[in-house]
Design a protein around this motif. Structure first.
Motif, mmCIF file in Angstrom:
data_model
loop_
_atom_site.group_PDB
_atom_site.id
_atom_site.type_symbol
_atom_site.label_atom_id
_atom_site.label_comp_id
_atom_site.label_asym_id
_atom_site.label_seq_id
_atom_site.Cartn_x
_atom_site.Cartn_y
_atom_site.Cartn_z
ATOM 1 N N GLU B 25 1.117 -0.824 0.003
ATOM 2 C CA GLU B 25 0.071 -0.491 0.418
ATOM 3 C C GLU B 25 0.758 1.031 0.153
ATOM 4 O O GLU B 25 0.085 2.204 -0.755
ATOM 5 N N PHE B 26 2.172 1.148 0.750
ATOM 6 C CA PHE B 26 2.680 2.419 0.963
ATOM 7 C C PHE B 26 3.378 2.587 -1.216
ATOM 8 O O PHE B 26 3.800 3.734 -1.001
ATOM 9 N N LEU B 27 4.194 1.501 -1.251
ATOM 10 C CA LEU B 27 4.633 1.759 -2.647
ATOM 11 C C LEU B 27 3.614 2.460 -3.140
ATOM 12 O O LEU B 27 3.680 3.039 -3.984
ATOM 13 N N ARG B 28 2.219 1.430 -3.638
ATOM 14 C CA ARG B 28 1.073 2.104 -4.114
ATOM 15 C C ARG B 28 0.780 3.352 -4.326
ATOM 16 O O ARG B 28 0.396 4.567 -5.110
ATOM 17 N N ASN B 29 0.329 3.758 -3.195
ATOM 18 C CA ASN B 29 -0.620 4.726 -2.536
ATOM 19 C C ASN B 29 -0.202 5.474 -2.275
ATOM 20 O O ASN B 29 -0.168 7.100 -2.518
ATOM 21 N N ASP B 30 1.450 5.744 -1.522
ATOM 22 C CA ASP B 30 2.372 6.919 -1.005
ATOM 23 C C ASP B 30 3.079 7.605 -1.990
ATOM 24 O O ASP B 30 3.476 8.669 -2.398
ATOM 25 N N LEU B 31 3.758 6.469 -2.832
ATOM 26 C CA LEU B 31 4.668 6.693 -4.144
ATOM 27 C C LEU B 31 4.229 6.069 -4.736
ATOM 28 O O LEU B 31 4.986 6.757 -5.951
ATOM 29 N N ASN B 32 3.102 6.182 -5.462
ATOM 30 C CA ASN B 32 2.508 5.979 -6.360
ATOM 31 C C ASN B 32 3.372 4.949 -7.059
ATOM 32 O O ASN B 32 3.504 5.164 -8.617
ATOM 33 N N LEU B 33 4.382 3.366 -7.034
ATOM 34 C CA LEU B 33 4.945 3.023 -7.662
ATOM 35 C C LEU B 33 3.617 1.982 -8.482
ATOM 36 O O LEU B 33 3.751 0.474 -7.277
ATOM 37 N N THR B 34 2.704 2.319 -9.271
ATOM 38 C CA THR B 34 1.650 1.618 -9.548
ATOM 39 C C THR B 34 1.453 0.168 -10.194
ATOM 40 O O THR B 34 0.900 -0.997 -10.336
ATOM 41 N N GLY B 35 3.263 -0.073 -9.892
ATOM 42 C CA GLY B 35 3.823 -1.759 -11.122
ATOM 43 C C GLY B 35 3.414 -2.738 -10.280
ATOM 44 O O GLY B 35 3.184 -3.991 -10.525
ATOM 45 N N THR B 36 3.268 -2.341 -8.610
ATOM 46 C CA THR B 36 3.495 -3.605 -7.970
ATOM 47 C C THR B 36 2.097 -3.815 -7.694
ATOM 48 O O THR B 36 1.247 -3.116 -7.102
#
Lengths: 789, 161
Positions: B25-36
């Protein structure tokens, strides 16, 4: 010289780079400014009366913006069934309202009765947990036979759990009954086509936005068909005018049928976005997907095959109960009827076919089309009973099939189940299968398995399917509420590159790569200068999306027609530029030339003139080079195939392993062999999954026992073999311009009976001749129990 | 809330997370790293596979706070320095090892973990290694083939177009 581009070649997929680098854009990857989050309160009982929903604590919790219950949607329309089926006696089917949120009653575990919208998803979840629902639980109706026997009703207002009692073809019933009664041999088989969950790895998700200034809505959603979703929302459910609702379906992580349908969550986020004037996002958890995505299959069938002593087929008669779950999903009524019953003649010259299907409401999630949709059920019943018949008559299973095949000179062939097959050569498919598979070496391989304490079985199967769905005039007669054409716009831009807007939607099928191959061949331009645009109702023409192996056969045909219009207009422009008459203009390899001269123009020069018409006969020609075509197919297409597999069974444990799998398919012409092969691989993987592993199970109280990947056996890499796939026996479709038939569902249709036939064969080789059938999934416990009575 | 610092794809990032915030969630929502991606809620599907301190981890199985001070690699950092696909990514494209693309980032990260520890895995070793990564599109044929090809093995004998 072999071609190096265009139709028949396998360029690498251009969409792969963004997927491989984490740059795909799936719905849950989209975040809008000011976005809020919806979470649903779902029933934990299968059947009950909603007495009260107390939101007094929840609505005062941190971050909560709004709470909705069924009452809020009492006055909006229901989510409709797309096909109206009549019972044998002419009575229309029962179509209870499917509300946005459950109202009055909950009818399956997971049925949403409230939704919370909050600043964050966690806050929304916390508030959902604080909603107190007073629900009086009723006994659940789960088993179909019990449901038909009466007792509790899933929908009290209709007073029955039978949605319809359909006969196909009713006028053939008496003749089929008589033929079976007087037949020298009748093989009977009762079987279950097990319920499965589609399980696209991307769960459903939706984000709605509303512009208070214009009254426009945008819905980003995981859909295989954005226009169809918009139509359902606009015309049936919320009544938002279509020109005020834009539906965008971006990258979609697999569909397999489950993302065809409109679901209540889409309507909820739209209504909430309007109420709050803020974007509202919802993403399903995997548990929600198990509980609420439309499931597949779930037929209980008795099939009878009547034949002469030499194996000549006389009649097939099928009685099926088809579970439709608690509500009618959009394609739920056509799947067990026309997509199933019309295929019950198979590849055979059988003169008598009759199919009876009773659709049954139960307190389970809705059941609808899943990869193959009706055709896998038909093929499974037919090919299992044929295999059993071969064994009873001591006939070779291939020879029995060959004996009854429709022969190439009999096409077009009117089947006893009401379809007209345009073309096919089923013997050629088996010739190819026998060429590829070393049947001669099977006994040696069996002996080697036996040395290791294993039983080896060989399974054979034949299938035909109807895809390229579907002729609108025909489906209209059959009860469809929509037409099933598709559409494409080809826009040649001023500098010669091309945008092709299509109604089809790619969620793994590679349209971005394959469709340009078609246009490139027709226009003689580099396929890399052609871009496909899909998945946005504000950009694409009104097409019906991707399912039923229809993208290329239907939408691809629209692309061809639109491109033909482009050529026709460009020819006029070229005639003007070359000062020749239109009839003297040749178009070949991307060049317009005047017959018999060396005067020619490149396609790009003509395109530029269309957009910079300084010297242009405006009274004869409009500027621009953009054309749209709608294509309505004249018939279904009829892919067919011959499949074989070998399995090993461990008689001590019942474990089945697939040792080899060969699929020989006739898909007509093939645009991109690499993509077609990949589609077959995926279909086979899902088919083997259904045959050996997957089982969606409810207990008698309607609790879903297989609601996670810990409980539902998804096929893993170690469960599956490499596949041997061939599609060289191509009999091009006779009625669409590309001669293509459709390949997306074939593997899932052809593989389950192949596997089960092989397992039964293995057990017979081990002397377990009392085993005539094992229901799917053919799990170790079922095989072991069958062996040991 | 807890402040965390993580090195992600070679760059230091920091953020403030709730105790319950998952690493994915941190990767996707906070860092916008939505590839994961997230494909399940029971740590079975493997779509969220990343590398934490060089080891493949399902990022739904860790709290973001647990990764404080760690080095994390995601699909967004897998390309070669010149921006071209790395050999695993390239093999997936060459052998049509992906269709819808949703499980693909996890597959690539899981394959990289395998090849790091086993430079020429057998078919059986690849299939076993992928037990924690579910694909619904490909039937795995071309994924297994792509990983064999990425390890330099001759895959021409494996049936395919």
């Amino acid at each position: 010289m072999p071609k190096d581009s265009g139709i028949g070649t396998s360029p690498k997929r251009r969409e792969d780079v963004r997927f491989l680098t984490g740059n795909g854009k799936y719905t849950d990857d989209i975040n809008l400014t000011g976005q809020s989050h919806a979470v649903f309160a779902r029933s934990d009982v299968a059947h009950g009366k909603i007495n009260n929903i107390d939101i007094s604590v929840a609505e005062n919790m941190p971050g909560v913006l709004a709470i909705f219950t069924g009452e809020d949607f009492a006055d909006v329309g229901g989510n409709p069934a797309g096909w109206l089926i009549n019972s044998r006696d002419g009575e229309p089917m029962k179509e209870p309202k499917r509300p946005v949120l459950a109202h009055g009653k909950v009818r399956h575990v997971g049925d949403a009765y409230a939704a919370v919208v909050a600043e964050t998803a966690s806050q929304a979840q916390d508030a959902v947990d604080a909603i107190i629902a007073d629900i009086t639980e009723f006994p659940a109706v789960v088993d179909m036979e019990t449901a038909l026997a009466g007792g509790g009703f899933v929908h009290d207002e209709i007073g029955t759990n039978q949605c319809f009692d359909w006969g196909w073809i009713e006028d053939n019933r008496a003749a089929t009954d008589a033929a079976i009664k007087s037949a020298p041999h009748v093989t009977t088989l009762s079987l279950v086509n097990n319920r499965v969950v589609p399980n696209a790895i991307e769960t459903r998700a939706s984000i709605a936005d509303y512009d208070r200034g214009t009254g426009d809505y945008i819905l980003y959603t995981t859909s295989q068909n954005p226009h169809l979703t918009r139509l359902l929302i606009s015309a049936f459910v919320l009544g938002i005018p279509e020109n005020k609702l834009r539906v965008v379906s971006p990258d979609v992580g697999g569909g397999f049928g489950s993302k065809i349908y409109h679901y209540g969550e889409e309507a909820l986020v739209l209504a909430a976005a309007k109420k709050l004037c803020r974007p509202v996002k919802w993403t399903a958890s995997r548990s929600e997907s198990f509980l609420t995505d439309a499931h597949g299959r779930d037929h209980v069938t008795k099939i009878e095959l009547a034949c002469e002593k030499d194996g000549t087929f006389i009649a097939f008669r099928t009685d099926t109960m088809a579970n439709v779950g608690a509500y009618l999903s959009n394609f739920s009524t056509v799947t067990p009827t026309f997509l199933h019953g019309t295929l019950m003649a198979g590849n055979y010259t059988v003169p008598n076919v009759y199919v009876n299907v009773k659709a049954v409401f139960t307190n389970t999630a809705p059941v609808d089309a899943y990869r193959g949709a009706g055709r896998p059920e038909a093929t499974y019943s037919l090919e299992r009973v044929i295999d059993k018949c071969a064994r009873e008559l001591s006939l070779d299973p291939i020879e029995l099939r060959r004996k009854n095949f429709i022969k190439p000179d009999q096409f077009p062939y009117a089947s006893a189940a009401g379809l007209e097959y345009d073309t096919g050569n089923y013997d050629a498919l088996f010739d190819k299968l026998e060429e590829i598979v070393d049947f001669g070496g099977f006994n040696a391989r069996r002996a080697a398995s036996e040395k290791n304490g294993k039983l080896r079985g060989l399974g054979i199967n034949s299938y035909i399917e109807a895809c390229g769905i579907a002729p609108s005039n025909l489906v209209g007669i059959l009860g469809a509420r929509v037409g099933l054409y598709d559409a494409a716009t080809v826009r040649v831009n001023a500098t010669g590159n091309i945008s092709v807007m299509v109604g089809a939607h790619s969620h793994g099928q590679g349209h971005a790569t394959a469709f340009p191959q078609v246009v490139s061949d027709m226009l003689g331009v580099d396929e890399n200068s052609i871009e496909i645009v899909h998945g946005d109702t504000s950009k694409i023409p009104f097409g019906m999306g991707s399912y039923g192996s229809r993208s290329l056969a239907v939408c691809g045909s629209a692309v061809v027609r639109a491109t033909e219009k482009i050529i026709n207009k460009a020819r006029k422009i070229a005639a003007h530029m070359l000062e020749a008459s239109e009839g003297d203009i040749d178009f070949k390899d991307g060049k317009f030339s005047v017959t018999g001269t060396d005067k020619s123009l490149a396609f790009g020069e003509v395109a530029f003139k269309a957009y910079v018409p300084h010297d242009y006969p405006h009274d004869e020609l409009e500027p621009g080079l953009e054309e749209t075509a709608f294509y309505d197919p004249a018939n279904f297409t009829y892919p067919s195939g011959a499949y074989a597999c070998e399995v090993e069974v461990d008689p001590d444990t019942g474990q089945v392993t697939v040792e080899s799998f060969t699929a020989v398919d006739d898909f007509g012409n093939v645009i991109n062999p690499m993509i077609v092969t990949g589609q077959v691989h995926g279909g086979i993987g899902q088919g083997i999954g259904q045959a050996l592993l997957e089982n969606c199970t409810y207990d008698e109280s309607g609790q879903l026992l297989s609601a996670s990947y810990m409980d539902y056996a998804m096929p893993r890499a170690s469960d599956l073999p490499f596949y041997n796939v061939d599609h060289s026996c191509a009999m091009p479709c006779t009625h669409n311009p590309l001669g293509v038939k459709g390949c997306g569902e074939a593997g899932a249709i052809g593989s389950p009976p192949t596997i089960v036939n092989a397992v039964v064969d293995a057990l017979h080789s081990g002397g377990h001749t009392h085993v005539t059938h094992i229901d799917m999934p053919v799990s170790p416990v079922r095989v072991w129990s069958a062996i040991n009575n | 809330m807890q402040n965390i610092s993580i090195k992600i794809n070679g760059k230091s990032v920091s953020g403030s997370v709730e105790g319950r915030t998952l690493l994915v969630e941190f990767l996707r929502n906070d860092l916008n790293l939505t590839g994961t991606h997230v494909g399940c809620d029971t740590s079975q599907c493997g779509a969220c596979t990343i590398h934490v301190n060089g080891v493949a981890v399902k990022s739904c199985t860790m709290f973001a706070a647990e990764a404080d001070g760690f080095s994390v690699d995601t699909i967004e950092g897998q390309e070669n320095a010149d921006g071209s696909l790395n050999k695993i990514q390239q093999a997936f494209q060459d052998h049509h090892g992906l269709q819808c693309g949703f499980c693909t980032p996890g597959m690539v990260m899981s394959a990289a973990d395998l090849l790091k520890n086993n430079s020429t895995p057998t078919e059986a070793e690849i299939r076993t290694h992928l037990d924690g990564n579910i694909c619904r599109c490909t039937g795995y044929h071309n994924i297994v083939k792509a990983i064999m090809a990425a390890s330099g093995q001759d895959v021409s004998a494996i049936a395919a177009e």
